[in-house]
Design an enzyme around this catalytic site. Structure first.
Site, mmCIF file in Angstrom:
data_model
loop_
_atom_site.group_PDB
_atom_site.id
_atom_site.type_symbol
_atom_site.label_atom_id
_atom_site.label_comp_id
_atom_site.label_asym_id
_atom_site.label_seq_id
_atom_site.Cartn_x
_atom_site.Cartn_y
_atom_site.Cartn_z
ATOM 1 N N HIS A 56 8.127 10.084 17.049
ATOM 2 C CA HIS A 56 8.267 11.567 16.987
ATOM 3 C C HIS A 56 7.596 12.303 17.964
ATOM 4 C CE1 HIS A 56 8.945 11.271 12.305
ATOM 5 N NE2 HIS A 56 8.491 9.873 12.551
ATOM 6 N N HIS A 97 11.457 4.664 16.176
ATOM 7 C CA HIS A 97 11.505 5.731 16.741
ATOM 8 C C HIS A 97 10.223 6.403 16.800
ATOM 9 C CE1 HIS A 97 11.630 6.084 12.169
ATOM 10 N NE2 HIS A 97 10.972 7.218 12.434
HETATM 11 P P1 AMP Z 1 9.750 8.116 9.793
HETATM 12 O O1 AMP Z 1 9.245 8.517 8.288
HETATM 13 O O2 AMP Z 1 8.769 7.946 10.797
HETATM 14 O O3 AMP Z 1 10.728 6.754 9.342
HETATM 15 O O4 AMP Z 1 10.682 9.196 10.249
HETATM 16 C C1 AMP Z 1 12.068 9.297 9.876
HETATM 17 C C2 AMP Z 1 12.311 10.841 10.390
HETATM 18 O O5 AMP Z 1 13.638 10.889 10.488
HETATM 19 C C3 AMP Z 1 11.736 11.891 9.575
HETATM 20 O O6 AMP Z 1 10.961 13.045 10.096
HETATM 21 C C4 AMP Z 1 13.122 12.577 8.737
HETATM 22 O O7 AMP Z 1 12.788 13.753 8.823
HETATM 23 C C5 AMP Z 1 14.177 12.057 9.888
HETATM 24 N N1 AMP Z 1 15.436 12.156 9.502
HETATM 25 C C6 AMP Z 1 15.903 11.346 8.543
HETATM 26 N N2 AMP Z 1 17.245 11.469 8.431
HETATM 27 C C7 AMP Z 1 17.649 12.026 9.567
HETATM 28 C C8 AMP Z 1 18.951 12.533 9.999
HETATM 29 N N3 AMP Z 1 20.053 12.243 9.326
HETATM 30 N N4 AMP Z 1 18.836 13.145 11.346
HETATM 31 C C9 AMP Z 1 17.778 13.543 11.919
HETATM 32 N N5 AMP Z 1 16.456 13.068 11.348
HETATM 33 C C10 AMP Z 1 16.435 12.318 10.264
#
Ligand code: AMP
Length: 138
Positions: A104, A102
């Site tokens: 950001h 993903h």
């Molecule tokens: P990463 O640390 O790059 O893997 O980012 C994962 C991101 O997903 C973090 O910024 C979390 O805040 C976000 N996140 C985790 N669970 C959810 C969810 N159920 N819906 C939307 N965002 C989420």
């Protein structure tokens, strides 16, 4: 390490759990980050399964980048942000917490410090309103 289809974003892609969706097509799903680092923090999630950038199919990366740009522009326009930070983490030591690729898109506002990774959960009504506004800008 191999891809685990039980990760939370794979569940969202399969509509097994809810999300504040902004946009969806055959390439990717775009949704609000529920623990935003700033107002309007959005995630672009390619549908092709990979843990992160390192094991991704180059064709999937090629397909998603124009969408990342389109969403970044819409987020900037909708939120009135002064800049946009694009972030992408690969494996836990680098800060990755969800093991499905993903991107950001983090709005940056002049004079406002961007929050840390893993901050407090945002208000659902506010996230829903932002998702709707960004979608309308697209
Ligand atoms: P990463 O640390 O790059 O893997 O980012 C994962 C991101 O997903 C973090 O910024 C979390 O805040 C976000 N996140 C985790 N669970 C959810 C969810 N159920 N819906 C939307 N965002 C989420």
């Amino acid at each position: 390490m191999s891809y685990d289809p039980s990760n939370i974003f794979a569940k969202i892609l399969r509509s097994e759990i809810p999300a504040h969706k902004v946009y969806e097509d055959e390439v990717a799903l775009v949704m609000m980050d529920i623990f935003p680092q700033s107002r309007g923090h959005v995630l672009v999630i390619p549908k092709a399964a990979s843990r992160n950038l390192l094991d991704a199919d180059p064709a999937a990366l090629l397909a998603v980048l124009p969408l990342v740009q389109k969403i970044a522009k819409a987020v900037k326009q909708t939120t009135g942000a002064d800049g946009i930070r694009l972030a992408q983490f690969n494996e836990a030591p680098a800060g990755q917490t969800v093991f499905h690729l993903h991107f950001h898109i983090i709005p940056v506002y002049e004079g406002v410090e961007v929050g840390g990774h893993g901050g407090p959960k945002a208000d659902d009504a506010e996230l829903a309103a932002l998702a709707k506004s960004i979608a309308a800008t697209l």
